[in-house]
Design an enzyme around this catalytic site. Sequence first.
Site, mmCIF file in Angstrom:
data_model
loop_
_atom_site.group_PDB
_atom_site.id
_atom_site.type_symbol
_atom_site.label_atom_id
_atom_site.label_comp_id
_atom_site.label_asym_id
_atom_site.label_seq_id
_atom_site.Cartn_x
_atom_site.Cartn_y
_atom_site.Cartn_z
ATOM 1 C CB SER A 1 -8.239 3.562 2.744
ATOM 2 O OG SER A 1 -7.399 2.906 3.667
ATOM 3 C CE LYS B 1 -4.063 1.862 2.491
ATOM 4 N NZ LYS B 1 -4.944 1.675 3.672
ATOM 5 C CB SER C 1 -8.424 0.721 5.664
ATOM 6 O OG SER C 1 -9.083 1.959 5.677
#
Lengths: 475, 478
Positions: free
Chosen positions: A153, A78, A177
Amino acid sequence: MNITELSLAELSEKLHGKELSSVEATKAYFEKINAVDGEIGAYIRLTESVALQQAENADKILAEGKGTALTGVPYGIKDNICTKGSITSCASKMLENFNPPYDAFVTTKMNAENAVMLGKMNMDEFAMGSTTENSAFKVTKNPYDITRVPGGSSGGSAAAVAAKEAVFTLGSDTGGSIRQPAAFCGVVGLKPTYGTVSRNGLVAFASSLDQIGPVARNVEDAAVVLNSIAGHDSLDSTSVNRIYGDFTAEMKNGVKGMKAALPKEYFGEGINPEVRAAVINAANEFEKMGVEIQEVSIPAMEYALPAYYVISSCEASSNLARFDGVRYGYRAENYADMDELYKKTRSEGFGKEVKRRIMLGSFALSAGYYDAYYKKALQVRTLIINGFNSIFENNDFIISPVAPTVAYKIGEKTASPVEMYLGDIYTVPVNIAGLPAISMPCGADKDGMPIGMQLIGKAFSESTLIRAGWAFENR
Amino acid sequence: MNMINNYEMVIGLEVHCELGTKTKIFCGCPTTFGAQPNTQCCPVCMGMPGTLPVLNEQVVEYAIKAGMATNCTIARCSKQDRKNYFYPDLPKAYQISQYDLPLCENGWLEIESENGTKKIGITRIHIEEDAGKLIHNDRYGTMVDCNRCGVPLIEIVSEPDIRSAEEAVAYFKKLRSIILYTGISDCKMQEGSMRCDINLSVRKKGTKEFGTRTEMKNLNSFTFIQKAIEYEYARQVYEIENGGVIVQETMRFDQASGKTFSMRKKEDANDYRYFPDPDLAPIVMSEDKLNKLKDSIPTLPDERKKAYIENYGITSYDAELITSEMSVADYFESAAKNTKYPKLLANIVISEIIKLADGENGAIAIEPLHLAQIADMQGSGEINSSVAKKVIKALWDNDEDACEYVKKNNLGQINDENVLNSLINEAIERNPKSVQDYKKGKVAAAKAIMGQVMGATKGRGNPLLIERLLNEALEALK
């Protein structure tokens, strides 16, 4: 052999068995990415030359009969996790060209095992959002239906695993997330107990809630990745110093005789009937495997969502204050004085949702409001922790939905932030209490969209969750 | 200036003191003063994304020592908070400090004021990180030096117990002395490692309510503290006497003009949005640890002062001078053990040793035993005071046994009345003019003759004896 179809366990076996080289696997993944990522948009940036270099190194190690389960395995990370020498933007214009001179703890771990980084995953800006639509750079699409969101997210992390564009990915989970995008994309996401994985090098959103974890194709793969990234780090004061052991050791021991709880607050108003039915059905499956199921209640749960948005926004307002255009990152071009430099830089560099949370948090921490908001939220936090604790006195884990709905259409909820926030209602209590939880598929709705369930355990009971998840997956 | 006497000032000090740890409070960077800009910083103290603070435990220990030395209650459980504000010298845009649970609370120390000994309360002592420094340059504009970012500080907040500039200076000096004793800071004021903010208000004598206060920032010398207080006090009284009101504001003291200027009004003050720093765990102190810290604190100046007054009969003022620096006090104590004349020793230390040591950064070049010998010789009349001074000077450059030195150089005092009388008679014969003057009643004329006699003994004559014998001889001539 279709290389990208292999799970982590399968690929690792072939790499160690010299049936396949890491360079071959890495190239296969870049081919796959080149073929599908134009449509999916899971990657924010590819690191192809570094990846091939890492793959060559991994092959040398594997050739000597050395290496670990992750050696030579292509993965994605990420974009809020620092990678030395490789841009870490948090999907924000603010850090568009930020090249960290250091690796995150987890990046160091991955490098030490010679895993192969394919690139950085798209996300909601600074991890604030539930759809990955808040990325300053691109929209990621759900591989099951490209008109729908992948969740967020860590939307890029989940979509990449679902679309077989990486063997596994690392995400971060502040209020769901990792788990919610895993559920939306039909993959496994694991949010470890707070303090299990070092936050060192994770660009902070809400420090008391953030935790890095794996997104993988199955429970076993997630456990293998967790084995690598769990552990004490002296550079993170909230990292817990304990022996974490092998998370796969008890994986196949079965669930017979275990007890699981269904908190009624997780099945109340607002939940999509198909989601509800699928999770209840999963509970029945567990019962068939010998798990004793009981209904429970955590009354404080109704305050969890507002408490989460207060705590996370307060911490974010402070954590993101350093992005001021003075030392690194975006700086506004024209400014008359210092105040204007700050104002313009932050107005131009941050997206709408980030600014919303900064304002919300700054307000809640202001003189005269602190007691009504932040302090109150901390009190709710204690109540929620106590609520979970009392459930875990008599239960091994909790079964719940991950989100009230399946993945919805891109743009469907962007107009209403509050409606968007309501989607986090089942995931945020876990972060508030610092507990571990695993999100895994348990069915699909009539359109074929995946439905996820969440297994929540007491602190440091990841092994139990992995055992239960594996049993469900292999029932 | 009658009106000014109708008022009294009420002062509280906030003293910032840089701790002498080798590394910074939240990272491993060195804290050395005066390095090239931005050569002593890392991603942590520069607040780069993803970095986290790790508390330097020595900072906590040092702060607790300061608390123990000033009679504070030490918190068994404390925490750190974020103070949020934007400024280019603050890389994270928040300072890690302590808000509502400081490490130390409710202490006090004693000062010598014109009304005798006075207790000044200490509200709290907390730990925090220092900010960086802005460097203004005509060519490049304003630049940031992050070397000081994360240097550990303690902030010591006093109660509003101080009533004069002299008391403020005495408090600041006493605090500095105590901190130096504990060894937690070098307290170098010119390098800014000890500095203070002054909260000052005035009120009519006899009233109980406090007036509105102003805060003067960053004073770093005793003189500036004194001057700033005097100016600000007069300004406030003038303002009130002329129908004005004091507004709560932050002031800057201008060293050149000796005046204070407003920096910002209260309404422009930051709302710091304090909240507990989620990156740091609570600070928990065990009794065992606290006991160990307590044992590591040396005997402090006040206790030593009392002992000196009781055991050696020296004055409170002299004892204060000797104890204000631990190295001097330690030196004095070890010399005092070896002399029969500790009071004389104290005088020698104050008039000679402290001055000489000042020129060499506090280092004392004479062994305490040798100074004790000098005190003994002077006290017993073996040498006189001017010879004692000479011996000190000689030993300072080349230390050796003082008795041996006196013997070797034949510096023993001449106490033989016959020898002295013959020298006196010679001097009288050689100075008829002075003798005439003396006869006319000019007593001072004897001084000139006395000087000649002393010269004739090469400074070794017993001055009291010479004075008596000379007087007798001159009186006999009348």
